[in-house]
Motif scaffolding. Structure first.
Motif, PDB file in Angstrom:
ATOM      1  N   VAL A 146      -7.498   8.244   9.432  1.00  9.68           N
ATOM      2  CA  VAL A 146      -7.091   6.848   9.630  1.00  9.68           C
ATOM      3  C   VAL A 146      -6.191   6.334   8.511  1.00  9.68           C
ATOM      4  O   VAL A 146      -5.449   5.366   8.694  1.00  9.68           O
ATOM      5  CB  VAL A 146      -8.318   5.909   9.762  1.00  9.68           C
ATOM      6  CG1 VAL A 146      -9.080   6.182  11.033  1.00  9.68           C
ATOM      7  CG2 VAL A 146      -9.222   6.022   8.545  1.00  9.68           C
ATOM      8  N   TRP A 147      -6.256   6.983   7.349  1.00 11.54           N
ATOM      9  CA  TRP A 147      -5.461   6.503   6.215  1.00 11.54           C
ATOM     10  C   TRP A 147      -4.178   7.299   6.016  1.00 11.54           C
ATOM     11  O   TRP A 147      -3.354   6.949   5.163  1.00 11.54           O
ATOM     12  CB  TRP A 147      -6.301   6.560   4.930  1.00 11.54           C
ATOM     13  CG  TRP A 147      -7.602   5.842   5.065  1.00 11.54           C
ATOM     14  CD1 TRP A 147      -8.852   6.380   5.020  1.00 11.54           C
ATOM     15  CD2 TRP A 147      -7.792   4.441   5.296  1.00 11.54           C
ATOM     16  NE1 TRP A 147      -9.810   5.414   5.210  1.00 11.54           N
ATOM     17  CE2 TRP A 147      -9.188   4.207   5.384  1.00 11.54           C
ATOM     18  CE3 TRP A 147      -6.923   3.359   5.448  1.00 11.54           C
ATOM     19  CZ2 TRP A 147      -9.726   2.949   5.608  1.00 11.54           C
ATOM     20  CZ3 TRP A 147      -7.459   2.099   5.674  1.00 11.54           C
ATOM     21  CH2 TRP A 147      -8.838   1.906   5.748  1.00 11.54           C
ATOM     22  N   LEU A 148      -4.004   8.350   6.798  1.00 14.72           N
ATOM     23  CA  LEU A 148      -2.857   9.234   6.596  1.00 14.72           C
ATOM     24  C   LEU A 148      -1.524   8.521   6.822  1.00 14.72           C
ATOM     25  O   LEU A 148      -0.645   8.510   5.947  1.00 14.72           O
ATOM     26  CB  LEU A 148      -2.979  10.445   7.524  1.00 14.72           C
ATOM     27  CG  LEU A 148      -1.897  11.520   7.374  1.00 14.72           C
ATOM     28  CD1 LEU A 148      -1.915  12.101   5.969  1.00 14.72           C
ATOM     29  CD2 LEU A 148      -2.095  12.623   8.409  1.00 14.72           C
ATOM     30  N   LEU A 176       1.433   7.301   4.256  1.00 20.23           N
ATOM     31  CA  LEU A 176       2.812   7.785   4.374  1.00 20.23           C
ATOM     32  C   LEU A 176       3.798   6.621   4.450  1.00 20.23           C
ATOM     33  O   LEU A 176       4.878   6.667   3.841  1.00 20.23           O
ATOM     34  CB  LEU A 176       2.951   8.671   5.616  1.00 20.23           C
ATOM     35  CG  LEU A 176       2.435  10.106   5.488  1.00 20.23           C
ATOM     36  CD1 LEU A 176       2.499  10.813   6.837  1.00 20.23           C
ATOM     37  CD2 LEU A 176       3.242  10.878   4.452  1.00 20.23           C
ATOM     38  N   ALA A 177       3.426   5.592   5.190  1.00 17.29           N
ATOM     39  CA  ALA A 177       4.298   4.413   5.298  1.00 17.29           C
ATOM     40  C   ALA A 177       4.505   3.778   3.928  1.00 17.29           C
ATOM     41  O   ALA A 177       5.632   3.409   3.554  1.00 17.29           O
ATOM     42  CB  ALA A 177       3.690   3.401   6.271  1.00 17.29           C
ATOM     43  N   LEU A 227       8.017   3.638   1.805  1.00 14.68           N
ATOM     44  CA  LEU A 227       8.514   2.316   1.425  1.00 14.68           C
ATOM     45  C   LEU A 227       8.819   2.278  -0.073  1.00 14.68           C
ATOM     46  O   LEU A 227       9.888   1.798  -0.488  1.00 14.68           O
ATOM     47  CB  LEU A 227       7.483   1.245   1.781  1.00 14.68           C
ATOM     48  CG  LEU A 227       7.863  -0.191   1.396  1.00 14.68           C
ATOM     49  CD1 LEU A 227       9.166  -0.613   2.068  1.00 14.68           C
ATOM     50  CD2 LEU A 227       6.738  -1.162   1.754  1.00 14.68           C
ATOM     51  N   VAL A 228       7.896   2.794  -0.877  1.00 19.13           N
ATOM     52  CA  VAL A 228       8.123   2.842  -2.329  1.00 19.13           C
ATOM     53  C   VAL A 228       9.319   3.739  -2.645  1.00 19.13           C
ATOM     54  O   VAL A 228      10.168   3.399  -3.483  1.00 19.13           O
ATOM     55  CB  VAL A 228       6.857   3.353  -3.056  1.00 19.13           C
ATOM     56  CG1 VAL A 228       7.146   3.586  -4.538  1.00 19.13           C
ATOM     57  CG2 VAL A 228       5.713   2.370  -2.881  1.00 19.13           C
ATOM     58  N   LEU A 229       9.391   4.876  -1.956  1.00 14.12           N
ATOM     59  CA  LEU A 229      10.502   5.804  -2.177  1.00 14.12           C
ATOM     60  C   LEU A 229      11.843   5.140  -1.884  1.00 14.12           C
ATOM     61  O   LEU A 229      12.800   5.251  -2.669  1.00 14.12           O
ATOM     62  CB  LEU A 229      10.321   7.040  -1.297  1.00 14.12           C
ATOM     63  CG  LEU A 229      11.363   8.156  -1.451  1.00 14.12           C
ATOM     64  CD1 LEU A 229      11.288   8.772  -2.839  1.00 14.12           C
ATOM     65  CD2 LEU A 229      11.158   9.227  -0.377  1.00 14.12           C
ATOM     66  N   PHE A 230      11.917   4.440  -0.756  1.00 15.71           N
ATOM     67  CA  PHE A 230      13.158   3.764  -0.384  1.00 15.71           C
ATOM     68  C   PHE A 230      13.544   2.688  -1.400  1.00 15.71           C
ATOM     69  O   PHE A 230      14.732   2.450  -1.639  1.00 15.71           O
ATOM     70  CB  PHE A 230      13.023   3.122   0.999  1.00 15.71           C
ATOM     71  CG  PHE A 230      13.121   4.113   2.130  1.00 15.71           C
ATOM     72  CD1 PHE A 230      13.961   5.198   2.045  1.00 15.71           C
ATOM     73  CD2 PHE A 230      12.363   3.947   3.283  1.00 15.71           C
ATOM     74  CE1 PHE A 230      14.056   6.110   3.084  1.00 15.71           C
ATOM     75  CE2 PHE A 230      12.454   4.852   4.326  1.00 15.71           C
ATOM     76  CZ  PHE A 230      13.302   5.938   4.228  1.00 15.71           C
ATOM     77  N   ARG A 231      12.542   2.045  -1.988  1.00 19.89           N
ATOM     78  CA  ARG A 231      12.834   0.977  -2.944  1.00 19.89           C
ATOM     79  C   ARG A 231      13.375   1.516  -4.265  1.00 19.89           C
ATOM     80  O   ARG A 231      14.169   0.840  -4.939  1.00 19.89           O
ATOM     81  CB  ARG A 231      11.579   0.144  -3.216  1.00 19.89           C
ATOM     82  CG  ARG A 231      10.928  -0.484  -2.012  1.00 19.89           C
ATOM     83  CD  ARG A 231      11.825  -1.385  -1.217  1.00 19.89           C
ATOM     84  NE  ARG A 231      12.280  -2.559  -1.938  1.00 19.89           N
ATOM     85  CZ  ARG A 231      12.917  -3.573  -1.367  1.00 19.89           C
ATOM     86  NH1 ARG A 231      13.185  -3.544  -0.066  1.00 19.89           N
ATOM     87  NH2 ARG A 231      13.309  -4.599  -2.084  1.00 19.89           N
TER      88      ARG A 231
END
Length: 264
Positions: free
Chosen positions: A52-54, A58-59, A63-67
């Motif tokens: 349930v947390w996978l 990942l999202a 999101l952090v990576l894109f920022r």
């Protein structure tokens, strides 16, 4: 506040995923499906405490990576030229994770649900949305069609991404159509990825060689392959499992095993 509006929206979507997890956790089976084969059948499970947390994780990761990506890009000043599109692309990816998470939860609870149509809707929408903004991306080292020729020449980059934009949209439309017919999943999935990934690279090289007109031969080869595929499928009949009188019946010689979901 307006500066971070898009970021806040993405964070809210991730919080929504977490909230749905907490709401449905007790209804979920101990083992949740996490992977399906090309025939739409579950071939991998994971304990729900992890599963349930996978996708929320990942999202958040992406999101952090894109920022932070722009801060490491030697061409970071270029990001200002497509700031709006860059923000939208981040939302598209987070939204895709939200959608796939919803599918996973739905199919974990509803054992008779079918993954293939839902997956094709998600993938088709993703391709169309990305294609819509791909042409707006300016030269950088992390996002887009990165070839030696696009990185070296800005005109090559711009032309290649305009072309890639059309490729993505067309593949997306075909994928959405496939969501209704679910005709021949392996060809649609891998064929679509090949077209979207490799045609722009070939086009970029031809621009570099100043032979753009030779793309017509590439189109001709693709058209011939599609025609041959359609012809083979036509003369070989429909090799698939057909739902008849609430029973799965072989039609031709399907390579896929008998479906496990309910025949209605």
């Amino acid at each position: 506040m307006k500066k971070y509006r898009n970021l806040l929206f993405n964070v809210v979507m991730i919080i929504f995923m977490v909230s749905v997890n907490l709401l449905l956790f007790n209804r979920l089976p101990q083992q949740m499906p996490t992977h399906w084969n090309i025939h739409g059948q579950i071939d991998s499970y994971m304990p729900k405490q992890t599963a349930v947390w996978l996708l929320p994780a990942l999202a958040l990761f992406f999101l952090v990576l894109f920022r932070i990506i722009p801060y490491f890009d030697p061409k970071k000043n270029k990001y200002r030229l497509f700031k709006k599109e860059w923000e939208i692309i981040q939302t598209v990816f987070v939204g895709f994770f939200v959608y796939m998470h919803g599918i996973t939860l739905y199919l974990s609870i509803n054992k008779t649900g079918r993954i293939m149509p839902l997956m094709f809707i998600g993938l088709g929408s993703l391709f169309i949305l990305l294609g819509n903004y791909l042409s707006k991306i300016r030269q950088n080292y992390f996002i887009g069609i990165k070839t030696p020729w696009t990185i070296e020449n800005e005109e090559n980059w711009n032309k290649t991404h305009r072309f890639a934009s059309w490729c993505f949209v067309i593949v997306g439309i075909i994928t959405l159509i496939e969501a209704y017919f679910v005709w021949y999943a392996p060809v649609i999935i891998f064929g679509g990825i090949m077209v979207a990934a490799f045609l722009p690279i070939i086009y970029s090289f031809l621009i570099f060689k100043k032979n753009e007109e030779k793309m017509k031969y590439i189109y001709l080869v693709i058209l011939i392959l599609i025609t041959l595929l359609a012809f083979v499928r036509l003369i070989s009949g429909e090799d698939d499992w057909i739902c008849k009188d609430k029973q799965w019946v072989k039609h031709g010689n399907p390579t896929a095993p008998k479906p496990v979901y309910e025949c209605r």
